[in-house]
Design an enzyme around this catalytic site. Structure first.
Site, PDB file in Angstrom:
ATOM      1  CB  THR A  75      15.652  -2.391  46.036  1.00  0.00           C
ATOM      2  OG1 THR A  75      14.440  -2.287  45.299  1.00  0.00           O
ATOM      3  CG2 THR A  75      15.519  -3.593  46.974  1.00  0.00           C
ATOM      4  CG  ASP A  76      11.482   0.990  45.063  1.00  0.00           C
ATOM      5  OD1 ASP A  76      11.882  -0.122  44.669  1.00  0.00           O
ATOM      6  OD2 ASP A  76      10.897   1.806  44.316  1.00  0.00           O
ATOM      7  CD  GLU A  77      11.798  -4.929  43.573  1.00  0.00           C
ATOM      8  OE1 GLU A  77      11.697  -6.114  43.940  1.00  0.00           O
ATOM      9  OE2 GLU A  77      12.108  -4.594  42.429  1.00  0.00           O
ATOM     10  CE1 TYR A 137      17.372  -7.670  44.425  1.00  0.00           C
ATOM     11  CE2 TYR A 137      15.208  -6.673  44.144  1.00  0.00           C
ATOM     12  CZ  TYR A 137      16.586  -6.547  44.245  1.00  0.00           C
ATOM     13  OH  TYR A 137      17.163  -5.307  44.182  1.00  0.00           O
ATOM     14  CE  LYS A 146      19.552  -5.062  47.842  1.00  0.00           C
ATOM     15  NZ  LYS A 146      21.017  -4.881  47.603  1.00  0.00           N
TER      16      LYS A 146
END
Ligand code: NAD
Ligand code: TDX
Length: 329
Positions: free
Chosen positions: A127-129, A154, A158
């Site tokens: 993810t870009d997060e 989260y 990741k």
């Protein structure tokens, strides 16, 4: 390319199931889905696929024996693990981070060790997060060179899983690629997530709820475009490389909810502002130049409003799919 066998982890979830449908329609590949069928997974998301080309194994990516057997069966040169399985919802990670550490970190580690033992190719979906957030008024976007700076349990798990993949490539020569994608929308997304939550609330006559002032910005991409990018990276991505996936879809949460209200025939201000998410990331934005130029990928769903209208139609037409999870959420 000759038909491959793909081991798709998390293939009964939102993006994984859309990827399985996408890949089976566009290639001659066969697929084994490995999915724990947590609250977020649904065998119904794989309904209608040809049985001779797709099988579902209910199991945990942190289970060494199950993973070893399935990864060991990938014997073709182009066979691959496509790793979507994760605990994926930020709000859940704030109330109970434990399954996030177990699945996202220990699960990815378990897959990497199996890939190392069997020499298997792995594509890790992220993810870009992992990059944290950007200021609202800042024109900057994330690139593959942006430093990791995750905010939530989260996104930090990741980020950790991405770093494990990078280390297993460098230290052990595992043949892996990574992609970091922006916010997905489309059919079969769990109703805990922003867009399906608002659509299904409106079907039930409940006013949408925006966290904070609704000013936070997300960079939306249709799940079909995410699937085509992952397939392209599997075909032509360079081992050890990271590719950012995004479709220039920046919009504030308020803009998205106003569009949903308009498409569903309601007044554009028919929503409430509620308490903000703790640590709420302000803005995500992806620069996908590397993917576009190196792998000649481009998104098909260029128009957000028409993709959203199709998604609304899907939730209207598939109440059987989401009623149970709505009641449980
Ligand atoms: P999802 O929650 O809809 O699906 C996750 C799937 O993984 C479910 O089917 C679940 O049963 C399965 N799963 C969970 N724990 C497991 C375990 N221990 N073993 C086996 N299976 C397990 O998630 P999603 O939105 O489809 O996201 C898929 C992947 O894409 C994730 O890795 C996520 O980080 C990444 N991603 C998501 C988005 C997004 O906008 N949703 C954006 C970028 C990246
Ligand atoms: O009811 C809501 N009201 C609201 O204002 C919900 C559920 C969300 N929001 C806001 C929070 C975010 O700014 O909407 C935005 C999107 O929220 P989510 O759908 O929870 O997504 P986000 O936290 O941005 O993370 C998603 O995109 C990146 C996925 O859940 C992740 O798995 C992915 O990595």
């Amino acid at each position: 390319m000759a038909p491959r066998h793909l081991l798709v982890t998390g293939g009964a979830g939102f993006i994984g199931s859309n990827f399985v449908h996408h890949a089976l329609a566009r290639t001659e590949d066969t697929v084994t889905v490995l999915d724990k069928l947590t609250y977020a997974g649904s065998a119904a998301s794989l309904a209608g696929l040809p049985e001779e080309r797709m099988s579902l194994v209910r199991g945990d990516i942190a289970d060494v024996e199950v993973v070893d057997e399935l990864v060991g069966s990938l014997t073709g040169e182009d066979d691959a693990i496509v790793h979507f399985a994760a605990e994926s919802h930020n709000d859940n990670s704030l109330s109970d981070p434990a399954p996030f550490v177990r699945t996202n970190l220990v699960g990815t580690f378990t897959l990497l060790e199996a890939a190392r033992r069997h020499g298997a190719r792995l594509h890790h979906v992220s993810t870009d997060e992992v990059y944290g957030d950007l200021a609202l008024e800042d024109p900057a976007r994330f690139t593959e060179a942006t430093a990791y700076n995750p905010s939530s349990p989260y996104s930090s798990t990741k980020a950790g899983s991405d770093l494990l993949v990078r280390a297993w490539v460098r230290s052990f020569g595992v043949r892996a690629t990574i992609s970091n994608c922006s916010n997905n929308f489309g059919p079969r997304q769990h109703v805990e997530k922003f867009i399906p939550r608002q659509i299904t609330n409106l079907i039930d006559g409940i006013r949408p709820r925006l966290y904070g002032a609704g000013a936070n910005v997300r960079d939306w991409i249709h799940v079909e475009d995410h699937s085509s990018a992952v397939l392209r990276i599997l075909e032509a991505g360079r081992i050890g490389e990271t590719y950012l996936i995004g479709a220039d879809g920046e919009a504030s949460n308020r803009e998205v909810v106003e569009l949903i209200l308009q498409l569903m025939g309601r007044a554009p201000d028919d929503y409430d502002l509620v308490a903000d998410r703790p640590g709420h990331d302000l803005r995500y934005a992806i620069d996908a130049t590397k993917l576009r130029e190196e792998l000649s990928w481009q998104p098909v769903f260029a128009d957000f409003a028409s993709g959203l209208a199709q998604t609304i139609d899907w939730y209207r037409d598939n109440e059987d799919w989401w009623r149970g999870q709505k009641a449980a959420t």
